[in-house]
Write a protein that holds these residues in place. Structure first.
Motif, mmCIF file in Angstrom:
data_model
loop_
_atom_site.group_PDB
_atom_site.id
_atom_site.type_symbol
_atom_site.label_atom_id
_atom_site.label_comp_id
_atom_site.label_asym_id
_atom_site.label_seq_id
_atom_site.Cartn_x
_atom_site.Cartn_y
_atom_site.Cartn_z
ATOM 1 N N LEU A 248 0.837 -1.199 0.000
ATOM 2 C CA LEU A 248 0.000 0.000 0.000
ATOM 3 C C LEU A 248 0.875 1.253 0.000
ATOM 4 C CD1 LEU A 248 -2.753 -0.913 2.647
ATOM 5 C CD2 LEU A 248 -2.652 -1.478 0.220
ATOM 6 N N TYR A 251 2.500 1.564 -3.374
ATOM 7 C CA TYR A 251 1.467 1.996 -4.321
ATOM 8 C C TYR A 251 1.222 3.492 -4.195
ATOM 9 C CZ TYR A 251 -3.250 2.925 -6.008
ATOM 10 O OH TYR A 251 -4.328 3.488 -6.629
ATOM 11 N N LEU A 378 -6.446 -3.693 6.529
ATOM 12 C CA LEU A 378 -5.960 -4.283 5.272
ATOM 13 C C LEU A 378 -4.670 -5.066 5.514
ATOM 14 C CD1 LEU A 378 -6.684 -1.397 2.722
ATOM 15 C CD2 LEU A 378 -7.983 -3.507 3.044
ATOM 16 N N ASP B 247 -6.009 -5.396 -2.177
ATOM 17 C CA ASP B 247 -5.771 -4.484 -1.052
ATOM 18 C C ASP B 247 -5.478 -3.063 -1.528
ATOM 19 O OD1 ASP B 247 -6.287 -6.339 0.848
ATOM 20 O OD2 ASP B 247 -4.200 -6.680 1.435
ATOM 21 N N LEU B 248 -4.765 -2.958 -2.650
ATOM 22 C CA LEU B 248 -4.473 -1.626 -3.194
ATOM 23 C C LEU B 248 -5.766 -0.933 -3.603
ATOM 24 C CD1 LEU B 248 -1.370 -2.346 -5.492
ATOM 25 C CD2 LEU B 248 -1.448 -1.916 -3.033
ATOM 26 N N PHE B 250 -8.834 -1.585 -2.460
ATOM 27 C CA PHE B 250 -9.588 -1.224 -1.251
ATOM 28 C C PHE B 250 -8.973 -0.004 -0.569
ATOM 29 C CE2 PHE B 250 -11.458 -5.365 -1.818
ATOM 30 C CZ PHE B 250 -12.752 -5.157 -1.386
ATOM 31 N N TYR B 251 -7.660 -0.002 -0.496
ATOM 32 C CA TYR B 251 -6.962 1.133 0.123
ATOM 33 C C TYR B 251 -7.315 2.436 -0.589
ATOM 34 C CZ TYR B 251 -3.152 4.408 0.922
ATOM 35 O OH TYR B 251 -2.426 5.543 1.183
ATOM 36 N N LYS B 252 -7.248 2.386 -1.941
ATOM 37 C CA LYS B 252 -7.501 3.601 -2.702
ATOM 38 C C LYS B 252 -8.935 4.091 -2.520
ATOM 39 C CE LYS B 252 -6.451 6.859 -5.659
ATOM 40 N NZ LYS B 252 -5.898 6.605 -6.973
ATOM 41 N N ILE B 309 -9.822 3.651 -10.977
ATOM 42 C CA ILE B 309 -9.585 4.133 -9.610
ATOM 43 C C ILE B 309 -8.136 3.830 -9.210
ATOM 44 C CG2 ILE B 309 -10.195 3.807 -7.177
ATOM 45 C CD1 ILE B 309 -13.070 3.102 -8.139
ATOM 46 N N LEU B 310 -7.719 2.582 -9.451
ATOM 47 C CA LEU B 310 -6.363 2.150 -9.065
ATOM 48 C C LEU B 310 -5.303 3.017 -9.725
ATOM 49 C CD1 LEU B 310 -4.752 -0.166 -7.583
ATOM 50 C CD2 LEU B 310 -4.696 -1.332 -9.789
ATOM 51 N N LEU B 311 -5.517 3.325 -11.008
ATOM 52 C CA LEU B 311 -4.523 4.085 -11.775
ATOM 53 C C LEU B 311 -4.794 5.584 -11.754
ATOM 54 C CD1 LEU B 311 -4.263 1.726 -14.908
ATOM 55 C CD2 LEU B 311 -2.760 1.787 -12.915
ATOM 56 N N LYS B 371 3.347 4.146 -14.954
ATOM 57 C CA LYS B 371 2.602 4.040 -13.696
ATOM 58 C C LYS B 371 1.849 2.712 -13.619
ATOM 59 C CE LYS B 371 -0.814 6.774 -11.128
ATOM 60 N NZ LYS B 371 -1.671 7.966 -11.243
ATOM 61 N N ILE B 375 2.504 -0.225 -10.745
ATOM 62 C CA ILE B 375 1.458 -0.761 -9.870
ATOM 63 C C ILE B 375 1.244 -2.244 -10.158
ATOM 64 C CG2 ILE B 375 -1.021 -0.602 -9.345
ATOM 65 C CD1 ILE B 375 -0.682 2.490 -9.844
#
Lengths: 399, 399
Positions: A248, A251, A378, B247-248, B250-252, B309-311, B371, B375
Motif C-alpha cells: 500500500l 502503491y 488491510l 488491497d491496493l 480497497f486502500y484507494k 480508480i487504481l490508476l 505508472k 502498480i
C-alpha cells in the motif's frame, strides 16, 4: 477519590508494563487508573502489532479502569506532540490528580527543571540553542547541547527515550498550566531499544522482534496478554507490522508526483525526491528506509512519514487536526471506569464530546481515526476482518 | 511487401490464438505480421496474467514479427476505444495492408454494413436508437435493437463479444478513412466467456480459470507459451489477477471521498456512493463487485472502473490521454520485425515517436504506462521484481 493517568501504547502489554502499573498505584496511592493509549498506529511510526480493541482489553486485564484512545494524529507524531495530545486529554477530564510515567532517570526533579526551561525558553537557553543549530546539529542534539551548557551538566538525561518523553509530559503540564501532579518511576531491567530478550522484563521492541518465538516471549508477557495476542493471531488479525502494509505504501508513493509528496506533513528539503526514488528502486520497507535515511531523517521519523503518506496526512490536514483535542474516545472500561465516566458526565466536567458508542454522528469528528483503522485492517490475513468503518461498528470493551 | 495487422491480448497465448495467426497468414497471404497487444492491463478490466514482455515474447514465438503495445488508456477502455486505439496505431504505421480478426460470424460483409451505420449514424438509425434509449435500455442493448429494426434483421450478430469488437475495428477503419483492408476468420470450438475447458482450443477465460491445473491447460496452450508462463510463475512474477491487487484497490477507495471518486472516469449517477459503500462492507474483489453490480454497470465495466480508480484515471486524465495516439511503443521484434521498423524509419512514414529503447526523455510520454507497470508489479509474489520504472529499464524482446 484519587485518579491517576498513565500514557501507554501496550504494543504488546508485557511484564514491564504490569510493573509500571503496579508501581503507579503504589506511588500515587490512587483509587482509579485512566490510560491514554495509542490507537492502531504507534509512535515509532508503525501499525500496532494487534488492534486497539485487543490492546485495550489487555489494559483492563492488567488493572487499568478506563482506556481512552490517543487520536492517530498525535500517536504517530513527534514525542512533543504525542505527549501534548495525551496530557491534554488527561487534563481535559478534570478528574486526574496525578500522572506517573516510567523513565530511565526515575527522579522527577531534574526532568522537571529541564521541562521548565523548554517550556519557558529563557533568552540564555534560546541563544545557546540557536548557536548549536547554526553549527548544523539536528534539533534534538542541539537542544541537548544547549541544555547541557545552560545547566552546566544534565547527566546525559536527554539521551534516553523515556526521559525525553517524560520531559515532554512535564512540558505539556506546564504549558497547559495543569494541576496534575507528576510522578516517575525508574524503568528496570531493559532498554527501550533492546532487540534481545534477556529477562522476564523485556522491551516491547524485543518482544515484537521475537514475536514468532512463543516460548521465549511467553516469559515476558502476562498470561492474559499472551492469550489475547494468540487469539488475535488465530483469527487472522495479526501480528500487523509495516511489512503487511508495504504494498500500500509503495502503491501510494508511486501514485504521487514528487510535488504531491512534498505536500505531506514533515516532508521538506527534497525528501520528496529521495522517497520517490527509494520507492521506485526498492520493494521492501527495509530497503526503502535504507535508501531514504540520512542524519536529518532518522528511521523512526521516516517511518512516521511513511504513515503520513499512507494516511494522506498533508501539511494542511496536520495543521487542522493537531490544533487541539476535540473529543475523548473511550476504548474500554471496567465497572470502576464506567462509574468514573458517569461521574464526569453527571458533573459536566468535560467540555468536549465523550464518545463511548460512536454513531454516524461522530463520523466527521473521528474521520482520521476511522480512516486509520480502515487501512490498518488491510494488514490482516483474514479477509473476513478487513471490512471497514470498524471504528463506528465496534463497541468499547466493557468488563 | 504485404503487411498484416492483428490486435491481441494473448492473456495467455493459446492454441486458438495460434490458429488465428496461421489463418491470418493464409487468408491475407502476407509477408509480415504486426500485432498491437494490450500491455499489463487488459480489456476485461484485469491485470494480465503475465506481464507484457513475457506475452510479447510468446507472440514472437508464435510467429508475429513485431509487437506494439496498446497504451493502457485504450487497453482498459470500452470496445469502441480499445478498437479505435489499436486501429489508429496500425493506420499510423503507414505500411499495413490488411487486418484480420477472429469473429463468431466469420463473414466480413454483414459486420461491415453494421459498422457503416454506426460510423455514419443515418437519421433513421439515430431515431431508433433514441427511441430504445428512452425506453430505459442500456446502450449496447438499445444499439442492438436499433440496428435490428434498421436492417429488419441482423441475425443476432451483435450478441457475441468478438463480432462486437470486429464491428468496432471496422468502424474505426471507416472513421479514420483508412485504406487497410479488413478480413475476418471464424472462431472455432469455444465461446469467449466459457469457463470450462472442453477441447484443445479453449477460451483465454477458461484457461485463466483453470490456471492451476497445469495438466489441463497444457493441452490448450502451445509449448513455448506454456514454458514462458511456467518460467514467470517460478520467478514469482505471476499469475497476476485482480485479487493480487485487491488491497491496493480497497486502500484507494477507502482513502477517497465519494466526491473524489465521482471525478474518476466513467463513474456517475451515484456509483461513487455505491462503490464507497461496497469497499467498506467487503474485503474481496468478488464481494465488492457483487455489492456494486447493476443493470447499468456490468461486471466488466465495474472491473474497468476499479482499474481507473487504481490508476487514478480521472475524467480529466481520460480526456487528455485518449485524444489520439501520440507514440508507438515497441515491445518485441524478430529480425523481420526489425527490418520492418528500419523501413518505416528510413522512409519517415510515421509522424509520431517510435519508442524502441525508452530513455528518460520518454518518461513524460509514457507516464501512464509507466505508472500502470509500477502498480502491476506490486501484484508479484517475489519482491525482487517489484521495483518500479521497468517500462524505462526493460529492453524490448528481440529474437
Amino acid at each position: 477519590m484519587k485518579v491517576t493517568g498513565i500514557i501507554v501504547e501496550y504494543n504488546p502489554l508485557h511484564n514491564g508494563h504490569l510493573y509500571h502499573l503496579q508501581q503507579t498505584k503504589q506511588v500515587t496511592n490512587c483509587d482509579y487508573v485512566v490510560a491514554v493509549m495509542s490507537g492502531n498506529f504507534v509512535q515509532r511510526g508503525e501499525p500496532a502489532i494487534v488492534n486497539k480493541w485487543a490492546r485495550a482489553e489487555a489494559a483492563l486485564n492488567a488493572g487499568v479502569d478506563l482506556v481512552i484512545e490517543l487520536p492517530v494524529i498525535y500517536s504517530i507524531s513527534s514525542a512533543e506532540n504525542f505527549a501534548y495530545g495525551a496530557i491534554s486529554i488527561l487534563n481535559k477530564l478534570n478528574i486526574i490528580d496525578s500522572i506517573c510515567f516510567g523513565s530511565e532517570s526515575g527522579d522527577i526533579e531534574p526532568l522537571f527543571k529541564i521541562a521548565q526551561i523548554l517550556a519557558e525558553e529563557p533568552k540564555e537557553y534560546k541563544n545557546l540553542l540557536r548557536k548549536f543549530l547554526k553549527q548544523g546539529l539536528p534539533y534534538p542534539k542541539a537542544r541537548e547541547f544547549a541544555l547541557n551548557n545552560y545547566f552546566k551538566d544534565t547527566n546525559n538525561l536527554l539521551q534516553t527515550s523515556n526521559n525525553i518523553l517524560g520531559v515532554e509530559y512535564l512540558k505539556a503540564l506546564i504549558k497547559l498550566n495543569s494541576n496534575i501532579k507528576p510522578y516517575t518511576i525508574k524503568r528496570i531491567k531493559n532498554n527501550y531499544n533492546d532487540i534481545n530478550i534477556t529477562s522476564n522484563i523485556a522491551s516491547a521492541t524485543s518482544i515484537r522482534h521475537n514475536f514468532d518465538n512463543y516460548d521465549l516471549i511467553k516469559t515476558t508477557i502476562p498470561e492474559f496478554s499472551f492469550e489475547i495476542i494468540q487469539r488475535e493471531k488465530q483469527l487472522g488479525k495479526g501480528p500487523v507490522n509495516l511489512n503487511n502494509l508495504a504494498d500500500l505504501i509503495f502503491y501510494k508513493i508511486r501514485s504521487l508526483t514528487a510535488n504531491e509528496l512534498s505536500k505531506i506533513h514533515d516532508i521538506s528539503e527534497g525528501l520528496e525526491n529521495k522517497i520517490k526514488y527509494a520507492a521506485e528502486e526498492s520493494s521492501t520497507i527495509e530497503e526503502l528506509l535504507n535508501l531514504a535515511l540520512s542524519k536529518r531523517y532518522t528511521k523512526t521519523r521516516l517511518q512516521r512519514i511513511l504513515l503520513y503518506i499512507l494516511l494522506d496526512i498533508t501539511k494542511e490536514v496536520y495543521l487542522q487536526t493537531i490544533k487541539e483535542i476535540n473529543y475523548i474516545r473511550i476504548l474500554a472500561a471496567n465497572s470502576k471506569g464506567r462509574k468514573l465516566l458517569k461521574y464526569v458526565k453527571d458533573k459536566a466536567l468535560v467540555d468536549i464530546p465523550i464518545i463511548i458508542n460512536p454513531s454516524k454522528y461522530d463520523k466527521e469528528l473521528l474521520s482520521l481515526d476511522i480512516k486509520a483503522t480502515d487501512i490498518y485492517v488491510l494488514g490482516y490475513n483474514n479477509p473476513k476482518y478487513k471490512i471497514a468503518v470498524q471504528d463506528l461498528k465496534n463497541k468499547p470493551i466493557l468488563l
